[in-house]
Design a protein around this motif. Structure first.
Motif, short mmCIF file in Angstrom:
data_model
loop_
_atom_site.label_atom_id
_atom_site.label_comp_id
_atom_site.label_asym_id
_atom_site.label_seq_id
_atom_site.Cartn_x
_atom_site.Cartn_y
_atom_site.Cartn_z
N UNK A 27 31.53 -81.38 18.12
CA UNK A 27 32.03 -82.63 18.70
C UNK A 27 31.08 -83.04 19.82
N UNK A 28 30.66 -84.31 19.85
CA UNK A 28 29.81 -84.76 20.95
C UNK A 28 30.52 -84.54 22.30
N UNK A 29 29.74 -84.23 23.32
CA UNK A 29 30.27 -83.91 24.64
C UNK A 29 31.25 -84.97 25.16
N UNK A 34 36.82 -86.48 26.51
CA UNK A 34 37.92 -87.43 26.33
C UNK A 34 39.15 -86.74 25.75
N UNK A 35 38.96 -85.90 24.74
CA UNK A 35 40.07 -85.17 24.12
C UNK A 35 40.70 -84.22 25.13
N UNK A 40 45.29 -83.10 28.45
CA UNK A 40 45.49 -82.40 29.72
C UNK A 40 45.13 -80.92 29.61
N UNK A 41 43.95 -80.64 29.03
CA UNK A 41 43.49 -79.27 28.85
C UNK A 41 42.63 -78.84 30.03
N UNK A 50 28.08 -77.48 27.57
CA UNK A 50 29.12 -77.70 26.57
C UNK A 50 30.45 -77.89 27.27
N UNK A 51 31.43 -78.38 26.52
CA UNK A 51 32.77 -78.49 27.06
C UNK A 51 33.50 -77.21 26.67
N UNK A 52 33.74 -76.38 27.66
CA UNK A 52 34.41 -75.09 27.45
C UNK A 52 35.84 -75.26 27.96
N UNK A 53 36.81 -74.86 27.13
CA UNK A 53 38.22 -75.09 27.43
C UNK A 53 38.96 -73.77 27.64
#
Length: 109
Positions: A27-29, A34-35, A40-41, A50-53
């Motif tokens: 998924x693009x950054x 946005x997701x 609300x993660x 990267x987006x690390x959740x």
């Protein structure tokens, strides 16, 4: 006839005992940010950009239901913070005052 105890709809679900460090496939950054915001993660810092959740099982399920590929990196046990790393209110006030001491103030303080 056996009877089952029913849980009340007002009962809170038990707190999770583990959360997962995860990323979202290819998924693009911007879309991942946005997701994460829309759901609300919690996000974690990542040296590679990267987006690390930080996800619960329910968070991972919601992402999968929306068609995202979820890559679990590690399991992180949920437990209270050590008392030594939690600031008291007085410590937080002192820290904040130190951070803003050189800013011009309005309102006489």
């Amino acid at each position: 006839m056996a009877t089952r105890s029913k849980t009340s709809p007002t009962q809170a679900a038990p707190a999770p005992t583990v959360r997962f460090e995860a990323t979202l496939g290819d998924v693009p950054r911007a879309k991942a940010v946005t997701v994460a915001s829309a759901l609300d993660l919690d996000r974690l810092p990542d040296a590679e950009g990267k987006v690390r959740l930080l996800l619960t099982v329910d968070d991972a399920r919601r992402l999968l239901e929306q068609g995202f590929e979820v890559h679990l990196k590690s399991a992180i046990p949920v437990r209270p913070l050590a008392k030594g790393v939690v600031m008291s209110d007085a410590q937080a006030d002192r820290w904040l005052e130190e951070q803003v001491k050189d800013l011009p103030r309005q309102g006489g303080r």
